[in-house]
Design a protein around this motif. Structure first.
Motif, PDB file in Angstrom:
ATOM      1  N   MET A   1       7.165   1.904   7.645  1.00  0.00           N
ATOM      2  CA  MET A   1       6.320   1.037   7.953  1.00  0.00           C
ATOM      3  C   MET A   1       5.338   0.791   6.487  1.00  0.00           C
ATOM      4  SD  MET A   1       3.971  -0.974   9.159  1.00  0.00           S
ATOM      5  CE  MET A   1       2.661  -1.046  10.199  1.00  0.00           C
TER       6      MET A   1
ATOM      7  N   PHE B   1      -4.030  -0.703  11.689  1.00  0.00           N
ATOM      8  CA  PHE B   1      -3.001   0.193  11.623  1.00  0.00           C
ATOM      9  C   PHE B   1      -2.731   0.416  10.227  1.00  0.00           C
ATOM     10  CE2 PHE B   1      -1.978  -4.307  12.186  1.00  0.00           C
ATOM     11  CZ  PHE B   1      -1.248  -4.532  11.051  1.00  0.00           C
ATOM     12  N   ARG B   2      -1.890   1.434   9.934  1.00  0.00           N
ATOM     13  CA  ARG B   2      -1.540   1.705   8.633  1.00  0.00           C
ATOM     14  C   ARG B   2      -0.149   2.146   8.209  1.00  0.00           C
ATOM     15  NH1 ARG B   2      -4.753   7.041   7.404  1.00  0.00           N
ATOM     16  NH2 ARG B   2      -4.202   7.590   9.625  1.00  0.00           N
TER      17      ARG B   2
ATOM     18  N   ASN C   1      -5.600  -5.677  11.152  1.00  0.00           N
ATOM     19  CA  ASN C   1      -6.248  -5.289   9.811  1.00  0.00           C
ATOM     20  C   ASN C   1      -6.729  -6.706   9.423  1.00  0.00           C
ATOM     21  OD1 ASN C   1      -5.283  -2.782  10.023  1.00  0.00           O
ATOM     22  ND2 ASN C   1      -3.433  -3.049   8.679  1.00  0.00           N
TER      23      ASN C   1
ATOM     24  N   TYR D   1       7.974   5.478  10.769  1.00  0.00           N
ATOM     25  CA  TYR D   1       8.341   5.682  12.179  1.00  0.00           C
ATOM     26  C   TYR D   1       9.374   6.571  12.515  1.00  0.00           C
ATOM     27  CZ  TYR D   1       6.177   1.130  13.302  1.00  0.00           C
ATOM     28  OH  TYR D   1       5.327   0.188  13.404  1.00  0.00           O
ATOM     29  N   GLN D   2       9.096   7.587  13.591  1.00  0.00           N
ATOM     30  CA  GLN D   2      10.104   8.481  13.853  1.00  0.00           C
ATOM     31  C   GLN D   2       9.782   9.071  15.292  1.00  0.00           C
ATOM     32  OE1 GLN D   2      10.302  11.865  10.805  1.00  0.00           O
ATOM     33  NE2 GLN D   2      11.528  12.811  12.316  1.00  0.00           N
ATOM     34  N   ARG D   3      11.068   9.100  15.688  1.00  0.00           N
ATOM     35  CA  ARG D   3      11.206   9.737  17.014  1.00  0.00           C
ATOM     36  C   ARG D   3      12.718  10.221  17.265  1.00  0.00           C
ATOM     37  NH1 ARG D   3       8.099   7.355  22.257  1.00  0.00           N
ATOM     38  NH2 ARG D   3       8.184   8.914  23.386  1.00  0.00           N
TER      39      ARG D   3
ATOM     40  N   ILE E   1       2.193  -1.568   5.047  1.00  0.00           N
ATOM     41  CA  ILE E   1       1.270  -2.736   5.159  1.00  0.00           C
ATOM     42  C   ILE E   1       1.263  -3.351   3.720  1.00  0.00           C
ATOM     43  CG2 ILE E   1       0.312  -1.723   7.346  1.00  0.00           C
ATOM     44  CD1 ILE E   1      -2.049  -1.162   5.560  1.00  0.00           C
TER      45      ILE E   1
ATOM     46  N   GLU F   1       2.729  15.837  19.875  1.00  0.00           N
ATOM     47  CA  GLU F   1       2.295  15.115  18.615  1.00  0.00           C
ATOM     48  C   GLU F   1       1.779  14.036  18.771  1.00  0.00           C
ATOM     49  OE1 GLU F   1       4.760  13.813  14.888  1.00  0.00           O
ATOM     50  OE2 GLU F   1       5.765  15.602  15.852  1.00  0.00           O
ATOM     51  N   ARG F   2       2.274  13.151  19.799  1.00  0.00           N
ATOM     52  CA  ARG F   2       1.694  11.898  20.339  1.00  0.00           C
ATOM     53  C   ARG F   2       0.152  12.191  20.871  1.00  0.00           C
ATOM     54  NH1 ARG F   2       3.065   6.702  22.620  1.00  0.00           N
ATOM     55  NH2 ARG F   2       4.801   6.679  21.607  1.00  0.00           N
TER      56      ARG F   2
ATOM     57  N   GLU G   1       8.213  14.375  20.658  1.00  0.00           N
ATOM     58  CA  GLU G   1       6.864  14.299  20.483  1.00  0.00           C
ATOM     59  C   GLU G   1       5.751  14.171  21.315  1.00  0.00           C
ATOM     60  OE1 GLU G   1       9.600  12.979  19.622  1.00  0.00           O
ATOM     61  OE2 GLU G   1      10.113  13.119  17.174  1.00  0.00           O
TER      62      GLU G   1
ATOM     63  N   LYS H   1       0.866  -1.141   0.047  1.00  0.00           N
ATOM     64  CA  LYS H   1       0.026  -0.108   0.069  1.00  0.00           C
ATOM     65  C   LYS H   1       0.847   1.212  -0.038  1.00  0.00           C
ATOM     66  CE  LYS H   1      -4.217   1.825   1.993  1.00  0.00           C
ATOM     67  NZ  LYS H   1      -5.115   1.709   3.401  1.00  0.00           N
TER      68      LYS H   1
ATOM     69  N   ARG I   1       2.624   9.598   6.701  1.00  0.00           N
ATOM     70  CA  ARG I   1       2.156   9.744   8.216  1.00  0.00           C
ATOM     71  C   ARG I   1       3.200   9.416   8.743  1.00  0.00           C
ATOM     72  NH1 ARG I   1      -1.173   6.697  11.841  1.00  0.00           N
ATOM     73  NH2 ARG I   1      -0.377   5.010  11.087  1.00  0.00           N
ATOM     74  N   THR I   2       3.324   9.917  10.013  1.00  0.00           N
ATOM     75  CA  THR I   2       4.398   9.757  11.098  1.00  0.00           C
ATOM     76  C   THR I   2       3.795   8.818  12.035  1.00  0.00           C
ATOM     77  OG1 THR I   2       5.554  11.884  10.571  1.00  0.00           O
ATOM     78  CG2 THR I   2       5.761  10.741  12.770  1.00  0.00           C
ATOM     79  N   ILE I   3       4.558   7.928  12.523  1.00  0.00           N
ATOM     80  CA  ILE I   3       4.079   6.947  13.590  1.00  0.00           C
ATOM     81  C   ILE I   3       5.256   7.160  14.642  1.00  0.00           C
ATOM     82  CG2 ILE I   3       3.421   4.539  14.323  1.00  0.00           C
ATOM     83  CD1 ILE I   3       3.360   3.945  11.056  1.00  0.00           C
ATOM     84  N   ILE I   4       4.773   7.411  15.900  1.00  0.00           N
ATOM     85  CA  ILE I   4       5.685   7.650  16.933  1.00  0.00           C
ATOM     86  C   ILE I   4       5.861   6.150  17.729  1.00  0.00           C
ATOM     87  CG2 ILE I   4       6.125   8.684  18.996  1.00  0.00           C
ATOM     88  CD1 ILE I   4       4.046  10.946  17.798  1.00  0.00           C
ATOM     89  N   PRO I   5       6.906   5.566  17.519  1.00  0.00           N
ATOM     90  CA  PRO I   5       6.905   4.390  18.121  1.00  0.00           C
ATOM     91  C   PRO I   5       6.785   4.351  19.858  1.00  0.00           C
ATOM     92  CG  PRO I   5       9.114   4.782  17.428  1.00  0.00           C
ATOM     93  CD  PRO I   5       8.100   5.835  16.994  1.00  0.00           C
TER      94      PRO I   5
ATOM     95  N   GLU J   1      -0.173  -6.514  14.796  1.00  0.00           N
ATOM     96  CA  GLU J   1       1.200  -6.067  15.147  1.00  0.00           C
ATOM     97  C   GLU J   1       1.509  -6.810  16.570  1.00  0.00           C
ATOM     98  OE1 GLU J   1       0.624  -1.816  15.167  1.00  0.00           O
ATOM     99  OE2 GLU J   1       1.847  -1.844  13.289  1.00  0.00           O
TER     100      GLU J   1
ATOM    101  N   GLU K   1      -2.183  12.669  18.309  1.00  0.00           N
ATOM    102  CA  GLU K   1      -2.723  11.224  17.490  1.00  0.00           C
ATOM    103  C   GLU K   1      -3.635  10.853  18.268  1.00  0.00           C
ATOM    104  OE1 GLU K   1       0.119   8.118  16.637  1.00  0.00           O
ATOM    105  OE2 GLU K   1       0.285   9.442  14.676  1.00  0.00           O
TER     106      GLU K   1
END
Lengths: 135, 148
Positions: A71, A86-87, B48, A91-93, A73, B19-20, B16, A22, A27-31, B61, B23
């Motif tokens: 990431m 989840f999409r 999913n 990932y960024q931090r 999917i 930001e977190r 962040e 996909k 989009r930023t995902i914060i781990p 996940e 979200e």
């Protein structure tokens, strides 16, 4: 940040799991992260499921430690979404680190979607046990 | 080193947080308004589901889990994922500066709109994502009726 809007990749041509990837929407995902302090080093553990080792990027610039990963999917061919919790994304931090860290000694491993950094303390930040000499 | 004073003695600073929180807020809003695409974290692990005529492919996940940590059971039209993630063990004088990763036991049961062919269920684990293929029971597959 990379602005790849519609990248589509073909996976290897295994008959079972041929899949398309996909598009990433940037989009930023914060781990989720744990940081543990040990006697002579820190351990930073980040959950980055779905990230590929090849997309991982760990940088130390001045006092900033940044972890990044892509990431993606995978959608099985000829399937449509029934539920989506989840999409794809990036990932960024970032973390600020102080002088007591040995930047060159940082080691990283990635296993089962978990990034683990071992960050040694610099020599003078380590707790030293001073033996008391008997009189 | 003024910023150290602001942050107490903690040498780590997370940027962040705002930001977190944003979200999380968006996630809750989406949940509230019933937005299908981001249906929020209804349970753990997040999943999913992908569907076609032959069945469903489930992605979950499960970062940090080994194969041995996961138990999958299929009954009728439900699939249950059970597992456990151990907490990092700390020795004396060691401590957490940040602790966000969830640990402990989890169970999640997902109901499908059809019976599952239990003998043909397959699963694999890759980079912390579990994939389970859940074929539809043969008797329940849609059939083409030809007209005479």
């Amino acid at each position: 940040m990379t602005a790849t809007t519609h990248e589509i990749e073909k996976m290897d041509t295994s008959p079972v799991s041929q899949a398309t990837v996909k598009e990433g929407n940037g989009r930023t995902i914060i781990p989720d992260v744990d940081i543990i302090e040990k006697a002579d080093h820190y351990i930073l553990i980040a959950d980055m499921p779905g990230a590929d080792e090849k997309t991982l990027d760990i940088t130390v610039e001045k006092d900033l430690l940044t972890i990044r990963g892509r990431m993606l999917i995978t959608i099985p061919e000829n399937h449509r979404a029934l539920k989506s919790e989840f999409r794809s994304g990036n990932y960024q931090r970032a973390f600020r680190i102080y002088e007591e860290i040995d930047r060159d000694g940082i080691k990283a491993t990635f296993h089962n979607g978990v990034l683990k950094l071992t960050i040694p303390k610099s020599e003078n930040a380590r707790i030293k046990k001073i033996a008391i000499e008997s009189a | 080193m003024l910023s150290v004073l602001e942050r107490d003695w903690n040498p780590w600073y997370t940027f962040e947080r705002m930001e977190r929180e944003m979200e999380e807020f968006q996630r809750r809003m989406a949940q509230f308004f019933g937005d299908l695409d981001i249906s929020g974290t209804a349970g753990y692990p997040p999943v999913n589901l992908w569907q076609n005529h032959d069945g469903v492919v489930l992605h979950a996940e499960v970062p940090g889990l080994e194969k041995e940590d996961i138990e999958i059971t299929v009954a009728g039209n439900t699939v249950t994922i059970k597992g456990s993630r151990k907490a990092e063990a700390l020795e004396k004088d060691e401590r957490f500066h940040l602790r966000e990763r969830r640990t402990g036991d989890f169970t999640r049961t997902i109901e499908l709109p059809y019976q599952i062919e239990a003998d043909k269920v397959g699963a694999r684990l890759h980079n912390g994502v579990l994939e389970i293929t859940l074929p539809r029971a043969e008797a329940e597959k849609p059939r083409k009726i030809s007209l005479n």
